[in-house]
Motif scaffolding. Sequence first.
Motif, PDB file in Angstrom:
ATOM      1  N   PRO A 157       0.805  -1.225   0.000  1.00 48.20           N
ATOM      2  CA  PRO A 157       0.000   0.000   0.000  1.00 48.20           C
ATOM      3  C   PRO A 157       0.835   1.270   0.000  1.00 48.20           C
ATOM      4  N   TYR A 158       2.000   1.230   0.650  1.00 46.64           N
ATOM      5  CA  TYR A 158       2.794   2.457   0.739  1.00 46.64           C
ATOM      6  C   TYR A 158       3.445   2.855  -0.580  1.00 46.64           C
ATOM      7  N   PHE A 159       3.444   1.965  -1.568  1.00 47.37           N
ATOM      8  CA  PHE A 159       3.988   2.324  -2.883  1.00 47.37           C
ATOM      9  C   PHE A 159       3.013   3.162  -3.706  1.00 47.37           C
ATOM     10  N   GLU A 160       1.730   3.124  -3.371  1.00 46.51           N
ATOM     11  CA  GLU A 160       0.736   3.836  -4.178  1.00 46.51           C
ATOM     12  C   GLU A 160       0.892   5.354  -4.035  1.00 46.51           C
ATOM     13  N   GLY A 161       1.155   6.020  -5.139  1.00 44.80           N
ATOM     14  CA  GLY A 161       1.346   7.471  -5.123  1.00 44.80           C
ATOM     15  C   GLY A 161       2.662   7.898  -4.508  1.00 44.80           C
ATOM     16  N   ASP A 181      16.799  15.603   4.237  1.00 42.64           N
ATOM     17  CA  ASP A 181      16.945  16.078   2.865  1.00 42.64           C
ATOM     18  C   ASP A 181      16.516  15.073   1.801  1.00 42.64           C
ATOM     19  N   PHE A 182      16.536  13.783   2.161  1.00 40.40           N
ATOM     20  CA  PHE A 182      16.218  12.780   1.149  1.00 40.40           C
ATOM     21  C   PHE A 182      15.082  11.832   1.536  1.00 40.40           C
ATOM     22  N   ILE A 183      15.102  11.288   2.742  1.00 40.99           N
ATOM     23  CA  ILE A 183      14.090  10.293   3.122  1.00 40.99           C
ATOM     24  C   ILE A 183      12.735  10.933   3.377  1.00 40.99           C
ATOM     25  N   ARG A 184      12.715  12.135   3.934  1.00 45.65           N
ATOM     26  CA  ARG A 184      11.456  12.769   4.337  1.00 45.65           C
ATOM     27  C   ARG A 184      10.465  12.833   3.173  1.00 45.65           C
ATOM     28  N   GLY A 185       9.289  12.268   3.385  1.00 45.95           N
ATOM     29  CA  GLY A 185       8.228  12.307   2.392  1.00 45.95           C
ATOM     30  C   GLY A 185       8.350  11.272   1.286  1.00 45.95           C
ATOM     31  N   LYS A 186       9.346  10.391   1.371  1.00 47.02           N
ATOM     32  CA  LYS A 186       9.562   9.399   0.321  1.00 47.02           C
ATOM     33  C   LYS A 186       9.487   7.975   0.884  1.00 47.02           C
ATOM     34  N   SER A 215       7.524   9.470  -8.797  1.00 34.76           N
ATOM     35  CA  SER A 215       8.856   9.940  -9.189  1.00 34.76           C
ATOM     36  C   SER A 215       9.904   9.046  -8.538  1.00 34.76           C
ATOM     37  N   VAL A 216      11.123   9.099  -9.068  1.00 35.88           N
ATOM     38  CA  VAL A 216      12.219   8.302  -8.518  1.00 35.88           C
ATOM     39  C   VAL A 216      13.435   9.202  -8.335  1.00 35.88           C
ATOM     40  N   THR A 217      14.004   9.175  -7.146  1.00 37.11           N
ATOM     41  CA  THR A 217      15.263   9.871  -6.868  1.00 37.11           C
ATOM     42  C   THR A 217      16.320   8.829  -6.537  1.00 37.11           C
ATOM     43  N   SER A 243       6.570   6.414 -18.032  1.00 39.43           N
ATOM     44  CA  SER A 243       7.307   7.668 -18.111  1.00 39.43           C
ATOM     45  C   SER A 243       7.185   8.378 -16.768  1.00 39.43           C
ATOM     46  N   ILE A 244       8.248   8.319 -15.976  1.00 36.91           N
ATOM     47  CA  ILE A 244       8.236   8.855 -14.613  1.00 36.91           C
ATOM     48  C   ILE A 244       9.412   9.812 -14.446  1.00 36.91           C
TER      49      ILE A 244
END
Length: 260
Positions: A157-161, A181-186, A215-217, A243-244
């Motif tokens: 479920p956590y992968f959705e959106g 800087d990176f993990i927050r919100g992802k 999106s992917v970082t 296309s992401i």
Amino acid sequence: MERRIIQIDEEKCNGCGACAAACHEGAIGMIDGKARLLRDDYCDGLGDCLPECPTGAISFVVREAAAYDEAAVQADKARRAKEQKAVVPPVHGGPGGCPGEQARRMDQKEAGHRENVPGGVGCQEPLTSEAGAAAYRAQSQLGQWPVQIKLAPVRAPYFEGAELLVAADCTAYAYAGFHQDFIRGKITLIGCPKLDAIDYSEKLTQIIRENDIRSVTVVRMEVPCCGGLEMAVKKALQDSGRSIPWQVVTVSIEGKILDC
């Protein structure tokens, strides 16, 4: 028999792993930080790996070599797929599974207080104070478990959106503000292409294809072997057919952002 086959110049090879990721037959592997042709009979001589090599370390030669064995290649692909599937835990951690592999979502607080912060900071310390601000900066931002690519479920479920972060293991140690800087919100997935003996691109392709990833970082270290992680994500995005937006951030071994 004499036939056309690839040759890898070890001196030119920078260990990025791009050729290994591009070789669909599994003929190329990474050994001691260098690309090696593992088996002649797995190389079809078509050279999908050549255009992926950034240093020009791969070329064609005609020499005595075992014939290309497509049946053996397909059997090895099936074996690797089975091994990879075996390490993927069920989304809710079924009976008999390791509790540490059970998929779960963590709701990290983003309000004006941080609870249960060690080091003498009060449990309801407001962020307006210096101590409260420090507590905020120290708060974990990890949003889900597990985080290892090879242990992550294909669907959850956590992968959705999700805004997906794919990071090399070492980046969180090198870069001090990694959580904020990176993990927050992802949603975070980590791995080391040099140490893990699996093809990340296959698992990442499934995750991107079967979930609503926004999106992917990619966060990688400056060392050449980390290029394997970047190439795995690039291949996964291509193979998923989606296309992401994606970006790559490189961290130096001194902990500085080099480019993004």
